[in-house]
Design a protein around this motif. Structure first.
Motif, mmCIF file in Angstrom:
data_model
loop_
_atom_site.group_PDB
_atom_site.id
_atom_site.type_symbol
_atom_site.label_atom_id
_atom_site.label_comp_id
_atom_site.label_asym_id
_atom_site.label_seq_id
_atom_site.Cartn_x
_atom_site.Cartn_y
_atom_site.Cartn_z
ATOM 1 N N GLN A 183 9.851 7.066 3.572
ATOM 2 C CA GLN A 183 8.923 7.802 2.736
ATOM 3 C C GLN A 183 8.945 7.215 1.333
ATOM 4 O O GLN A 183 9.960 6.661 0.892
ATOM 5 C CB GLN A 183 9.230 9.292 2.714
ATOM 6 N N ASP A 184 7.793 7.307 0.650
ATOM 7 C CA ASP A 184 7.732 6.928 -0.746
ATOM 8 C C ASP A 184 7.337 8.154 -1.552
ATOM 9 O O ASP A 184 7.515 9.291 -1.091
ATOM 10 C CB ASP A 184 6.783 5.728 -0.962
ATOM 11 N N HIS A 185 6.802 7.963 -2.767
ATOM 12 C CA HIS A 185 6.444 9.099 -3.607
ATOM 13 C C HIS A 185 5.251 9.871 -3.068
ATOM 14 O O HIS A 185 5.009 11.012 -3.469
ATOM 15 C CB HIS A 185 6.096 8.610 -5.016
ATOM 16 N N THR A 224 0.843 -1.197 0.000
ATOM 17 C CA THR A 224 0.000 0.000 0.000
ATOM 18 C C THR A 224 0.878 1.246 0.000
ATOM 19 O O THR A 224 1.881 1.298 0.721
ATOM 20 C CB THR A 224 -0.896 0.018 1.251
ATOM 21 N N ALA A 225 0.532 2.235 -0.796
ATOM 22 C CA ALA A 225 1.238 3.512 -0.750
ATOM 23 C C ALA A 225 1.124 4.093 0.653
ATOM 24 O O ALA A 225 0.101 3.937 1.330
ATOM 25 C CB ALA A 225 0.650 4.483 -1.771
ATOM 26 N N ILE A 226 2.171 4.759 1.103
ATOM 27 C CA ILE A 226 2.174 5.264 2.475
ATOM 28 C C ILE A 226 1.036 6.254 2.700
ATOM 29 O O ILE A 226 0.423 6.271 3.776
ATOM 30 C CB ILE A 226 3.543 5.875 2.825
ATOM 31 N N SER A 227 0.711 7.068 1.710
ATOM 32 C CA SER A 227 -0.392 8.018 1.884
ATOM 33 C C SER A 227 -1.701 7.285 2.132
ATOM 34 O O SER A 227 -2.511 7.697 2.980
ATOM 35 C CB SER A 227 -0.523 8.924 0.657
ATOM 36 N N GLU A 277 6.220 0.138 1.541
ATOM 37 C CA GLU A 277 7.629 0.192 1.166
ATOM 38 C C GLU A 277 8.053 1.650 1.113
ATOM 39 O O GLU A 277 7.258 2.519 0.749
ATOM 40 C CB GLU A 277 7.858 -0.445 -0.210
ATOM 41 N N GLY A 278 9.302 1.908 1.455
ATOM 42 C CA GLY A 278 9.781 3.271 1.376
ATOM 43 C C GLY A 278 11.287 3.334 1.509
ATOM 44 O O GLY A 278 11.955 2.313 1.712
ATOM 45 N N THR A 279 11.806 4.529 1.393
ATOM 46 C CA THR A 279 13.233 4.792 1.531
ATOM 47 C C THR A 279 13.493 5.426 2.881
ATOM 48 O O THR A 279 12.774 6.336 3.294
ATOM 49 C CB THR A 279 13.717 5.730 0.406
ATOM 50 N N VAL A 280 14.507 4.955 3.567
ATOM 51 C CA VAL A 280 14.822 5.457 4.906
ATOM 52 C C VAL A 280 15.294 6.910 4.824
ATOM 53 O O VAL A 280 16.220 7.236 4.087
ATOM 54 C CB VAL A 280 15.903 4.591 5.574
ATOM 55 N N SER A 281 14.622 7.779 5.590
ATOM 56 C CA SER A 281 15.026 9.190 5.658
ATOM 57 C C SER A 281 15.651 9.541 7.001
ATOM 58 O O SER A 281 16.418 10.506 7.105
ATOM 59 C CB SER A 281 13.822 10.103 5.395
#
Length: 217
Positions: A60-62, A26-29, A43-47
């Protein structure tokens, strides 16, 4: 942000089922829209890497970003690493976060760039992102011992709290009211207010005054 020793008690469940590539992500939003109590796979990239502050890390993702409540010694991740997280949403101290049941690294990616943000526009829609603000220091830094330091920054659109977590070791004592600063950090929430939380000393820079700031005051 969550500033409670109870976070140290959180752990990834040893019996959690493994993550599979074919599972629907699922998209984070969209996950954020589901709210506390929902079980999500994102899924996302570590910030914000584990161990920097608050017993967790940020991805965070797109579409959005979110905090993951995982003790630093439970997972090793670096900024820019992609990761898959399954868990239940919770809202400790007002900030939406994932209590993970499983975490799976996916490989390396580019470190996420911060989103430019006006100081008066930090709200729920920005919570979870890595952001960058630029404005004037509005008051002396306040010692919030033992948690850290508080600094108000305003670009003319309204002040925002920059919370410097003691775990980061960031020193804000040299900052003076009127200094123009550029701050990169995690856009978080603690109780009834939003805040920008820098990760390291390089996330706070004193810069030359911006003419647009002069016109806005």
């Amino acid at each position: 942000m969550v500033r409670s020793a109870l976070l140290a008690l959180l752990a990834i469940a040893a019996a959690a089922p493994p993550l599979h590539a074919q599972e629907r992500v699922t998209a984070i939003s969209r996950a954020r829209d589901l709210g506390p109590g929902a079980t999500v796979l994102v899924e996302g990239t570590v910030s914000v890497a584990p161990g920097v502050f608050d017993g967790g890390f940020a991805i965070q993702d797109h579409s959005a970003g979110i905090w993951v409540l995982a003790p630093a010694d439970s997972v090793r991740l670096t900024v820019g690493q992609r990761v898959r997280v399954r868990g239940m949403l919770d809202e400790p101290n007002g900030q939406l976060a994932i209590m993970p049941a499983a975490i799976g690294p996916l490989g390396e990616a580019d470190a996420p760039s911060p989103r430019d943000l006006r100081t008066g526009l930090l709200n729920e829609s920005m919570e979870g992102w890595l952001v960058k603000i630029r404005g004037r220091v509005a008051s002396e830094a306040v010692n919030d011992d033992p948690w850290g330091w508080k600094v108000m920054v305003d670009d003319g659109t309204g002040p925002v709290l920059v919370f410097v977590d003691a775990e980061t070791g960031v020193d804000v004592r040299p900052l003076r009211p009127g200094d123009t600063v550029e701050v990169t950090g995690f856009a978080g929430q603690y109780d009834d207010h939003y805040e920008v939380v820098p990760r390291a000393q390089v996330d706070i820079r004193v810069v030359r005054p911006d003419a647009s700031l002069s016109r806005s005051h």
